[in-house]
Design a protein around this motif. Structure first.
Motif: not given
Length: 531
Positions: A148-168
């Motif tokens: 994830v390039i850019g872990a701000g507001n939107i990037g942070g939500i993507v990080c959260d959803r990706a972890r829910g998908l069991k991604m690293k």
């Protein structure tokens, strides 16, 4: 008189009603933004302009916007607003960066699924009557590494959803602290490491000089073979031609793009390539997001026009409604300190040094700085305000320094400003007394207790007998009535200052007469807005 707002693009009726419910006079003309000539003709009537993407706020429009105070963009992108011209004009530009966060993040996740399983191509093939199971071999997201390039507001939500998908999840973001990364349960890495390790790369940064072409040809060549690239942020972050070549060579397995360097994208190097998914900038295109950003921009604009609260402004520090109430007297102090310096200074300003002490140091210093700088500049440029002042100061090469310190004297807090010109340095300090009124407490290092009056006369002289009597006599001879009087001196026989409060503005001939006596080193009438 109620503020007046023009809505020149398609906003929901609910958002328009918010303006009405808040007591704002609103004209809803959803197609006017497409007619730049008509918009220029009517914009001078309005205090606020609410837009989406159809309305172009150009320097020409702003030139006609004689009363405009705020432009509100329902959405995150403000490419259709000339922010530099707006800042110079003193117009706040707001957007709504949070109303479409979830929607955009979800679109990035959807695009990642689409490119991982080749869903668009498989759909087109199946609906064409083919049954090509072996052609559309996909890949799982589980256990894959998402960069994830850019872990701000939107990037942070993507990080959260990706972890829910069991991604690293690994993230590159210079503004992401180790503590925040740990809280988000992502690994903070440098860009080169992200490029080397990621199976999927998704971008969530604005387009700036620092991020433009962040996935350049050179960086794309550093990526892991078989990587898939997702861009739902901004066109121009990726070298699209270089990416197309790497897809053709097989180094990059696929790409999913919602944004492009040139939009609307009629032609693009990525179009027609295998396993490339493209959508027409749909990141914010959900019913919920469109409603949310419309409601948000109506609330933000109403708050500013009615209470002075500033939120999500791109050219002005944010000030909450609560801050606006508490800071009101301090903003006035800052304006008056700047006004005093500005009226006293006839040479070009080279540097402004501002010290905030005690209670003042706990305030929103960016906003106080804007007020103080505006006060300095209004003396020579009356049209300057808190929005335009920092821009103009930067253009003039003025160096601005700010110091914050704990309470250091008898006052619970104060602001001190020192201005440097080619010839001299001038300083003044002020505070807010318990009655909520601004006071000047020090001028040129001399302690004084002076309220701020609408019409004031400032004089300096050598501390010798008879000066005060002569000043009072001469003002009386010229029919100038004294309302009040304040004195201060550095030491007995040293430099003395006097501030006289007048019932009305003083004629220049009186100033000349006082100067002609030879008794005063300085004689300067001062005017302040004390309303």
């Amino acid at each position: 008189m109620a503020p007046k707002v023009l809505v020149s693009d398609k906003l929901s009726e609910t958002a328009v009603q918010i303006f009405r419910d808040r007591g704002i006079d609103v004209d809803f003309m959803p197609d006017l933004g497409k007619d730049k000539d008509k918009l220029a003709e009517v914009i001078g009537q309005y205090d606020g302009l609410a837009i989406r993407s159809a309305t172009k706020v150009t320097p020409t429009i702003l030139e006609h916007a004689t009363n405009l105070k705020v432009v509100g963009r329902a959405g995150i992108g403000t490419d259709n607003v000339d922010k530099e011209a707006a800042s110079k004009k003193g117009v706040i530009v707001m957007n709504t960066p949070f109303g479409n966060m979830i929607t955009t993040a979800e679109h990035a996740i959807a695009m990642m699924f689409a490119v991982a399983r080749q869903i668009p191509a498989a759909d087109a093939s199946t609906q064409a009557g083919k049954w090509e199971k072996s052609k559309f071999m996909g890949t799982e997201l589980t256990a894959k590494t998402l960069g994830v390039i850019g872990a701000g507001n939107i990037g942070g939500i993507v990080c959260d959803r990706a972890r829910g998908l069991k991604m690293k999840v690994v993230a590159y973001d210079p503004f992401l602290s180790e503590e925040k990364a740990a809280q988000m349960q992502v690994e903070k890495v440098e860009l080169d490491e992200l490029l080397r390790r990621a199976d999927f790369i998704t971008l969530h940064v604005p387009l700036t000089d620092g991020t433009r072409n962040i996935l350049s040809k050179e960086n794309l060549e550093k990526t892991k073979k078989g990587v898939r690239i997702i861009n739902c942020a901004r066109g121009g972050l990726v070298d699209e031609a270089a990416l197309a070549e790497l897809i053709k060579s097989g180094h990059v397995a696929g790409a999913a793009f919602d944004v492009f360097a040139e939009e609307p994208a009629k032609e693009n190097p990525l179009f027609g390539l295998p396993n490339v998914v493209c959508t027409p900038h749909l990141g914010a295109s959900t019913t919920e997001a469109q409603e949310n950003v419309a409601l948000q921009v109506a609330e933000q604009m109403s708050d500013y026009l009615l209470t002075g609260a500033v939120s999500n402004a791109l050219n002005m520090p944010s000030v909450t409604a609560e801050e606006a109430k508490v800071m009101g007297p301090w903003i006035k102090v800052a304006e008056h300190l700047g006004g005093f310096i500005g009226q006293m200074t006839e040479e070009a300003v080279k540097a402004i040094n501002i010290t905030y002490d005690g209670e003042a140091a706990t305030m929103n210093l960016e906003a106080l700085n804007c007020a103080l700088i505006a006060g300095i500049m209004k003396a020579s440029s009356p049209e300057v305000n808190m929005v335009s002042a920092p821009v103009i100061a930067k253009e003039r090469g003025i160096q601005i320094a700010t110091t914050r310190q704990e309470q250091s004297g008898v006052f619970e807090g104060y602001i001190k400003v020192a201005v440097t010109t080619e010839k001299r340095e001038r300083s003044i300090a002020g505070t807010v007394f318990s009655d909520g009124k601004p006071r000047f407490i020090q001028i040129k290092g001399i302690n004084i207790d002076a309220e701020v009056g609408e019409h004031m006369l400032y004089t300096t002289n050598e501390d010798v007998p008879g000066i005060i009597g002569k000043l009072g006599t001469m003002l009386g001879e010229h029919k100038v009535n004294l309302a009040n009087f304040t004195l201060g001196r550095s030491a007995q026989g040293g430099e003395a200052i006097a501030i006289a409060y007048l019932d009305e503005a003083m004629d220049a001939s009186v100033v000349d007469a006082l100067k002609a006596t030879g008794l005063f080193r300085q004689v300067k009438p001062l005017e302040f807005d004390v309303v």
